[in-house]
Enzyme design. Structure first.
Site, PDB file in Angstrom:
ATOM      1  N   ARG A 158       0.845  -1.196   0.000  1.00 57.29           N
ATOM      2  CA  ARG A 158       0.000   0.000   0.000  1.00 57.29           C
ATOM      3  C   ARG A 158       0.880   1.246   0.000  1.00 57.29           C
ATOM      4  NH1 ARG A 158      -4.543  -1.401   4.676  1.00 57.29           N
ATOM      5  NH2 ARG A 158      -5.462  -3.217   3.634  1.00 57.29           N
ATOM      6  N   ARG A 187       9.241   9.142   3.449  1.00 54.89           N
ATOM      7  CA  ARG A 187       8.980  10.585   3.598  1.00 54.89           C
ATOM      8  C   ARG A 187       9.600  11.133   4.872  1.00 54.89           C
ATOM      9  NH1 ARG A 187       2.781  10.542   3.356  1.00 54.89           N
ATOM     10  NH2 ARG A 187       3.025  12.764   3.863  1.00 54.89           N
ATOM     11  N   ASP A 222       0.829   5.568   0.746  1.00 58.98           N
ATOM     12  CA  ASP A 222       0.063   6.616   1.411  1.00 58.98           C
ATOM     13  C   ASP A 222      -0.735   7.410   0.386  1.00 58.98           C
ATOM     14  OD1 ASP A 222       1.194   5.879   3.821  1.00 58.98           O
ATOM     15  OD2 ASP A 222       2.803   7.363   3.708  1.00 58.98           O
TER      16      ASP A 222
END
Length: 227
Positions: A26, A177, A28
């Protein structure tokens, strides 16, 4: 609506049966996937009846929205799993240092000077580390924060564009990130190399920098063992 749901709906419509798709992972919200692998179970004869894999790709792309594209479909062994059979994943994070209206939805504009050489020194410390709890989103249900990072470096694209390339066997939620945000702090002179090493050792998310915006992050490649 998720990419997975859109793909399942299109496959189910074409193959005239309920199809469930399992993705390699998955991302974000707002993160791009230049490459994503997924698997689904179906009798090969069913696909042949609809013209084979190439024809299925064509029909899927006719049904899917403009921002989802299927590049190819191949038959695989029964034990192949899109997520668990993957051996490595590579992410790219793009930044640009000069305002450019054409890059806003796929790169992060940095309006202050950055020392990319120093950021690469800090990035090399990631290769010597195996616990990335400091870059894991809080309150997640992961069983381990151990990851094996095999590549982490900033590469210059042109005079005002750079990309951070990172490869690992697995990634934690929000990890890339958060890593980039902390490296940017190094590049701005807010965090020293020793402090970056201390952040890694702390295993506390509160010690690391802020997460960077999602639109500049791309899942770029997924590796599998060849059968």
């Amino acid at each position: 609506m998720s990419v997975q749901q859109k793909l399942q709906e299109a496959l189910s419509t074409i193959l005239r049966s309920q199809i469930e798709v399992t993705g390699a992972g998955r991302t974000d919200a707002g993160v791009h996937a230049a490459m994503m692998v997924a698997h689904f179970d179906v009798d090969g004869q069913v696909v042949d009846n609809f013209g084979g894999t190439d024809q299925l790709v064509y029909k899927l792309n006719r049904l899917l929205p403009f921002d989802i594209a299927v590049k190819g479909i191949a038959r695989v062994e029964n034990d192949m799993h899109a997520r668990f059979s993957a051996t490595a994943r590579t992410y790219h994070y793009y930044v640009h240092t000069r305002k450019d209206p054409f890059l806003g939805d796929r790169s992060c504009f940095i309006h202050y000077p950055l020392d990319f050489a120093l950021m690469n020194e800090a990035a090399r410390l990631l290769l010597r580390n195996d616990d990335f709890a400091a870059f894991c989103k809080s309150h997640t249900d992961v069983k381990t924060t151990i990851c094996q990072v095999s590549e982490a470096q900033w590469k210059q694209i042109d005079d005002h564009r750079w990309v951070f390339v990172i490869t690992a066997n697995r990634f934690l939620r929000n990890m890339v990130r958060a890593v980039v945000g902390t490296l940017v702090d190094v590049g701005r002179g807010r965090v020293s190399l020793q402090q970056f090493a201390d952040i890694l050792a702390s295993k506390r998310r509160t010690e690391a920098g802020e997460s960077m915006p999602p639109q500049a992050l791309f899942l770029q490649h997924i590796d599998y063992v060849e059968h």
